[in-house]
Design a protein around this motif. Structure first.
Motif, mmCIF file in Angstrom:
data_model
loop_
_atom_site.group_PDB
_atom_site.id
_atom_site.type_symbol
_atom_site.label_atom_id
_atom_site.label_comp_id
_atom_site.label_asym_id
_atom_site.label_seq_id
_atom_site.Cartn_x
_atom_site.Cartn_y
_atom_site.Cartn_z
ATOM 1 N N PRO A 337 -57.128 -36.453 52.495
ATOM 2 C CA PRO A 337 -57.923 -37.156 51.472
ATOM 3 C C PRO A 337 -58.148 -36.329 50.210
ATOM 4 C CG PRO A 337 -58.931 -37.411 53.642
ATOM 5 C CD PRO A 337 -57.860 -36.369 53.769
ATOM 6 N N LEU A 338 -58.291 -35.002 50.352
ATOM 7 C CA LEU A 338 -58.437 -34.171 49.154
ATOM 8 C C LEU A 338 -57.200 -34.295 48.258
ATOM 9 C CD1 LEU A 338 -60.060 -30.888 50.552
ATOM 10 C CD2 LEU A 338 -61.138 -32.653 49.151
ATOM 11 N N GLY A 339 -56.034 -34.302 48.880
ATOM 12 C CA GLY A 339 -54.813 -34.493 48.108
ATOM 13 C C GLY A 339 -54.754 -35.861 47.461
ATOM 14 N N GLY A 340 -55.256 -36.892 48.160
ATOM 15 C CA GLY A 340 -55.287 -38.228 47.582
ATOM 16 C C GLY A 340 -56.183 -38.313 46.363
ATOM 17 N N SER A 341 -57.335 -37.670 46.411
ATOM 18 C CA SER A 341 -58.245 -37.665 45.264
ATOM 19 C C SER A 341 -57.622 -36.942 44.078
ATOM 20 C CB SER A 341 -59.569 -36.999 45.654
ATOM 21 O OG SER A 341 -60.213 -37.723 46.683
ATOM 22 N N LEU A 342 -56.881 -35.850 44.345
ATOM 23 C CA LEU A 342 -56.196 -35.133 43.272
ATOM 24 C C LEU A 342 -55.155 -36.030 42.606
ATOM 25 C CD1 LEU A 342 -55.429 -32.572 41.687
ATOM 26 C CD2 LEU A 342 -53.942 -31.942 43.610
ATOM 27 N N VAL A 343 -54.413 -36.781 43.399
ATOM 28 C CA VAL A 343 -53.400 -37.678 42.852
ATOM 29 C C VAL A 343 -54.048 -38.787 42.019
ATOM 30 C CG1 VAL A 343 -51.667 -39.414 43.481
ATOM 31 C CG2 VAL A 343 -51.696 -37.208 44.649
ATOM 32 N N MET A 387 -48.493 -29.992 43.461
ATOM 33 C CA MET A 387 -48.082 -29.888 44.855
ATOM 34 C C MET A 387 -47.519 -28.491 45.152
ATOM 35 S SD MET A 387 -48.959 -32.831 45.946
ATOM 36 C CE MET A 387 -50.262 -32.775 44.690
ATOM 37 N N ASN A 388 -46.770 -27.952 44.218
ATOM 38 C CA ASN A 388 -46.240 -26.601 44.409
ATOM 39 C C ASN A 388 -47.362 -25.561 44.440
ATOM 40 O OD1 ASN A 388 -43.570 -26.466 44.978
ATOM 41 N ND2 ASN A 388 -42.865 -26.145 42.886
ATOM 42 N N ALA A 389 -48.385 -25.780 43.611
ATOM 43 C CA ALA A 389 -49.533 -24.862 43.621
ATOM 44 C C ALA A 389 -50.242 -24.912 44.973
ATOM 45 C CB ALA A 389 -50.495 -25.225 42.489
ATOM 46 N N LEU A 390 -50.347 -26.099 45.554
ATOM 47 C CA LEU A 390 -50.977 -26.228 46.875
ATOM 48 C C LEU A 390 -50.152 -25.516 47.941
ATOM 49 C CD1 LEU A 390 -52.130 -29.976 46.781
ATOM 50 C CD2 LEU A 390 -53.603 -27.957 46.754
ATOM 51 N N VAL A 391 -48.834 -25.679 47.888
ATOM 52 C CA VAL A 391 -47.970 -25.010 48.874
ATOM 53 C C VAL A 391 -48.085 -23.496 48.733
ATOM 54 C CG1 VAL A 391 -45.592 -24.663 49.631
ATOM 55 C CG2 VAL A 391 -46.369 -26.954 49.011
ATOM 56 N N PHE A 413 -57.771 -19.028 59.130
ATOM 57 C CA PHE A 413 -56.785 -18.916 58.051
ATOM 58 C C PHE A 413 -55.677 -19.953 58.216
ATOM 59 C CE2 PHE A 413 -58.982 -15.112 57.035
ATOM 60 C CZ PHE A 413 -58.575 -14.725 55.762
ATOM 61 N N LEU A 414 -55.306 -20.225 59.461
ATOM 62 C CA LEU A 414 -54.304 -21.257 59.700
ATOM 63 C C LEU A 414 -54.842 -22.636 59.303
ATOM 64 C CD1 LEU A 414 -51.408 -21.385 60.872
ATOM 65 C CD2 LEU A 414 -52.436 -22.055 63.051
ATOM 66 N N PHE A 415 -56.124 -22.860 59.571
ATOM 67 C CA PHE A 415 -56.760 -24.117 59.199
ATOM 68 C C PHE A 415 -56.750 -24.325 57.683
ATOM 69 C CE2 PHE A 415 -60.853 -25.629 57.476
ATOM 70 C CZ PHE A 415 -60.733 -26.980 57.762
ATOM 71 N N VAL A 416 -57.108 -23.290 56.932
ATOM 72 C CA VAL A 416 -57.117 -23.413 55.468
ATOM 73 C C VAL A 416 -55.702 -23.662 54.950
ATOM 74 C CG1 VAL A 416 -57.621 -22.246 53.292
ATOM 75 C CG2 VAL A 416 -59.177 -21.982 55.240
ATOM 76 N N GLY A 417 -54.729 -22.937 55.498
ATOM 77 C CA GLY A 417 -53.349 -23.120 55.066
ATOM 78 C C GLY A 417 -52.829 -24.506 55.368
ATOM 79 N N TRP A 418 -53.100 -24.991 56.570
ATOM 80 C CA TRP A 418 -52.670 -26.343 56.938
ATOM 81 C C TRP A 418 -53.380 -27.399 56.098
ATOM 82 C CZ3 TRP A 418 -51.922 -27.061 62.939
ATOM 83 C CH2 TRP A 418 -50.697 -26.472 63.302
ATOM 84 N N THR A 419 -54.643 -27.183 55.797
ATOM 85 C CA THR A 419 -55.378 -28.140 54.955
ATOM 86 C C THR A 419 -54.693 -28.299 53.601
ATOM 87 O OG1 THR A 419 -57.483 -27.589 56.029
ATOM 88 C CG2 THR A 419 -57.600 -28.628 53.857
ATOM 89 N N LEU A 420 -54.277 -27.189 53.010
ATOM 90 C CA LEU A 420 -53.593 -27.236 51.716
ATOM 91 C C LEU A 420 -52.216 -27.884 51.840
ATOM 92 C CD1 LEU A 420 -54.577 -23.687 50.431
ATOM 93 C CD2 LEU A 420 -55.487 -25.883 49.636
ATOM 94 N N LEU A 421 -51.515 -27.641 52.947
ATOM 95 C CA LEU A 421 -50.210 -28.273 53.139
ATOM 96 C C LEU A 421 -50.349 -29.781 53.319
ATOM 97 C CD1 LEU A 421 -48.230 -25.823 55.465
ATOM 98 C CD2 LEU A 421 -47.845 -26.295 53.044
ATOM 99 N N PHE A 422 -51.339 -30.205 54.104
ATOM 100 C CA PHE A 422 -51.551 -31.643 54.294
ATOM 101 C C PHE A 422 -51.984 -32.317 52.991
ATOM 102 C CE2 PHE A 422 -52.226 -30.704 58.972
ATOM 103 C CZ PHE A 422 -51.086 -31.399 59.374
ATOM 104 N N ALA A 423 -52.597 -31.558 52.089
ATOM 105 C CA ALA A 423 -53.020 -32.123 50.803
ATOM 106 C C ALA A 423 -51.834 -32.513 49.930
ATOM 107 C CB ALA A 423 -53.910 -31.132 50.060
ATOM 108 N N THR A 424 -50.645 -32.024 50.254
ATOM 109 C CA THR A 424 -49.464 -32.365 49.453
ATOM 110 C C THR A 424 -48.851 -33.703 49.849
ATOM 111 O OG1 THR A 424 -47.889 -31.275 50.967
ATOM 112 C CG2 THR A 424 -48.920 -29.914 49.261
ATOM 113 N N GLN A 425 -49.215 -34.245 51.008
ATOM 114 C CA GLN A 425 -48.474 -35.388 51.545
ATOM 115 C C GLN A 425 -48.614 -36.651 50.692
ATOM 116 O OE1 GLN A 425 -46.235 -34.829 54.148
ATOM 117 N NE2 GLN A 425 -46.941 -32.846 53.369
ATOM 118 N N THR A 426 -49.813 -36.913 50.175
ATOM 119 C CA THR A 426 -49.996 -38.104 49.344
ATOM 120 C C THR A 426 -49.182 -37.999 48.065
ATOM 121 O OG1 THR A 426 -52.237 -38.370 50.217
ATOM 122 C CG2 THR A 426 -51.691 -39.570 48.206
#
Length: 576
Positions: A337-343, A387-391, A413-426
């Protein structure tokens, strides 16, 4: 999504079933692990075939029967998966898992364009809610399957049965869903319509096939159009017809629709749809970048419990798998959802979703229109750098886990990294849809999904599994669920961390391909601007005897600069 993760979550119980099923082939009985791979491959085969057919037939039939049929096939497939244990049959389970891919495929090509067209200013957010189902469903299914399979009361067959029971009311409710927008056609390209004298639609013709329109749906559609005509100057999808004054216009419109129908019949073939996707360089590069992310996330989901157990972060496999699943689920629920709001913020800059400021209920929304064609590449060029910045930020959090010895820090740390990766999907889904014409959005989604599976989450877990077995042979998991050589595994921790490092580095391919897609979009923007300038120059050259006062030149000047006028929202902000 959850049913897909039941087998990985209850792998030991399924290994025992495959080894003892009455009709299991010899290769499966002798190598139960290969049997698990065959079951997962069967799902992917069913999903791939279904998504190709769904992406094709969405041009020919209404979206509701397509999705409803997929749901029914999925429900029967889940039921059959549970019955496989009762019949003690490997093949019942095999073909049932293959059938369950149908529903996911239908939703994958229908839901994102539907949300993009009708969600208005929050299209990105609502698309992210839909995409959130993937990590959430897989994580919940993994934990659910593990606990149901080890339960003394139920068993893994009831994991499927309870899913059938819980989803049946949703199946019934979906049967009563009505869609009056654009005759129920997803892409907003109705080929022809049949009208009564009062303007009522009696039938919709799609690709030469006639489909009757329900009278109640037509009354609701006409009411919606009447309510919106006072707030917009756009023409409704199917305007009322006046027998006296508008007969000539209706005849012209009829001829246009009939011509359009003939063109579409030749246009929408499976071969032409594949060719359209392959001809979009932006879509191809996006698919390669998405495949890199898909593959690594799936590989970590497949071996995550074994990895953190081999790193001695946990002592119990079930506890390790549970915490790993919770971490992935939370990352998906928060990040998507964070990625969706950014889009949404990016789309708002271009006025996308502003349907006359009426919350998405204008006639433009009723047509099911997507983003204006002239904005497709500028939006892609704006989204991809984010999206590249998030990755890149995700990798800054994920790479330090290679040196961590504490489970809490590792998972955080894995949680934060995955959160940013999932933010790219939208953002990636939006860019995929914008990389082709509106009518081919379902095909683009099918293409990027198939590419993500065939080039990402199907081969990469196998490759990383082989690498892990080579670098840390003592950490192979035996049939009893424990490491084959625990003492050697403890001394081969560096091999496990090296395998994780290879997986992390693989994500960097996403940065390369997303940047390439951004540059390709900039090239398309340059081509479009060049074409517009050339068109204006030709208009000036073709003008004969321009008035002395320069009126024609002023008109061309005004036309050119009108192409770059700010949206009303941008003008309002500037005045403020």
């Amino acid at each position: 999504m959850a049913d897909r993760a039941i087998i990985p979550g209850a792998s030991q119980e399924f290994l025992a079933f495959l080894g003892g099923a009455s009709d299991s082939p010899a290769v499966v009985k002798n190598n139960p692990d290969a049997g698990l791979g065959i079951l997962q491959a069967a799902f992917m085969i069913g999903y791939t075939l279904a998504i190709i057919l769904s992406g094709h037939y969405v041009h020919k039939i209404k979206w509701k029967p397509l999705v409803f049929f997929g749901l029914c096939v999925w429900w029967l497939g889940v039921l059959g998966s549970g019955n496989a244990k009762q019949y003690n049959s490997f093949y019942v389970l095999l073909f049932s898992r293959m059938a369950t891919g149908c529903s996911e495929a239908a939703f994958q090509v229908v839901a994102p364009p539907l949300i993009q067209d009708r969600a208005g200013k929050r299209a990105g957010f609502w698309l992210s809610i839909f995409l959130m189902g993937l990590p959430l469903g897989l994580s919940v299914g993994y934990i659910y399957g593990s606990h149901m399979a080890t339960s003394e009361l139920w068993g893994w067959d009831w994991a499927y049965y309870w899913m059938c029971i819980g989803s049946f009311p949703l199946l019934v409710v979906f049967a009563f869903v009505r869609d009056v927008t654009n005759g129920g056609v997803l892409s907003g390209e109705v080929a022809d319509v049949e009208l009564e004298g009062d303007g009522s639609v009696t039938a919709v013709v799609i690709d030469g096939e006639r489909d009757e329109v329900d009278e109640e749906d037509e009354r609701e559609r006409r009411t919606s159009l009447t309510a919106t005509t006072t707030t917009t100057t756009l023409e409704p999808l199917l305007p009322p017809r006046d027998n006296n004054s508008n007969s000539a216009a209706d005849a012209t419109s009829k001829q246009h629709h009939q011509k359009s129908a003939a063109e579409k019949k030749d246009k929408f073939t499976i071969l032409s749809e594949v060719k359209t996707c392959l001809n979009s360089k932006i879509l191809v590069t996006l698919s390669l970048g998405q495949a890199a992310i898909f593959g690594v996330v799936t590989a970590l989901g497949t071996f995550g419990g074994a990895f953190i157990l081999a790193l001695q972060l946990f002592d119990d496999e079930k506890v390790a798998a549970t915490w790993f699943g919770i971490t992935a689920a939370l990352a998906g629920v928060i990040g998507t959802p964070l990625g969706g709001s950014l889009v949404d913020k990016i789309l708002a800059r271009y006025g996308a979703g502003d349907n006359d400021n009426d919350g998405g209920t204008s006639s433009s929304s009723l047509r099911g229109e997507g983003v204006d064609d002239s904005l497709r590449h500028p939006i892609i060029a704006s989204i991809l750098p984010r999206m590249n910045a998030l990755v890149a930020a995700a990798m800054l959090f994920i790479f330090p886990t290679l040196a961590m010895q504490d489970a809490a820090f590792f998972l955080f740390f894995l949680f934060v990294g995955w959160t940013l990766l999932f933010a790219t999907q939208t953002g990636i889904s939006i860019c995929a849809m914008l990389s082709v014409k509106n009518a081919h959005r379902p095909n683009a989604l099918a293409f990027i999904s198939i590419a993500g599976h065939l080039l990402g989450d199907v081969p990469l877990p196998i490759i990383l599994g082989l690498i892990k077995d080579h670098l840390a042979p003592g950490c192979k998991v035996g049939e009893d669920g424990s490491f084959s050589k625990p003492e050697e595994c403890a001394s081969q921790e560096k091999g496990v961390r090296a395998t994780l490092a290879i997986a992390y580095v693989w994500v960097l391919w996403a940065l390369v391909f997303f940047e390439l897609a951004r540059r390709l979009s900039r090239v398309e923007i340059g081509k479009r601007r060049s074409d517009e300038i050339n068109s204006l120059l030709l208009q000036e050259e073709d003008s004969n005897g321009a008035p002395a006062n320069g009126e024609k030149n002023n008109s061309s000047f005004r036309y050119y600069h009108s192409k770059f006028q700010p949206t009303p929202q941008q003008s309002g902000r500037s005045l403020a």
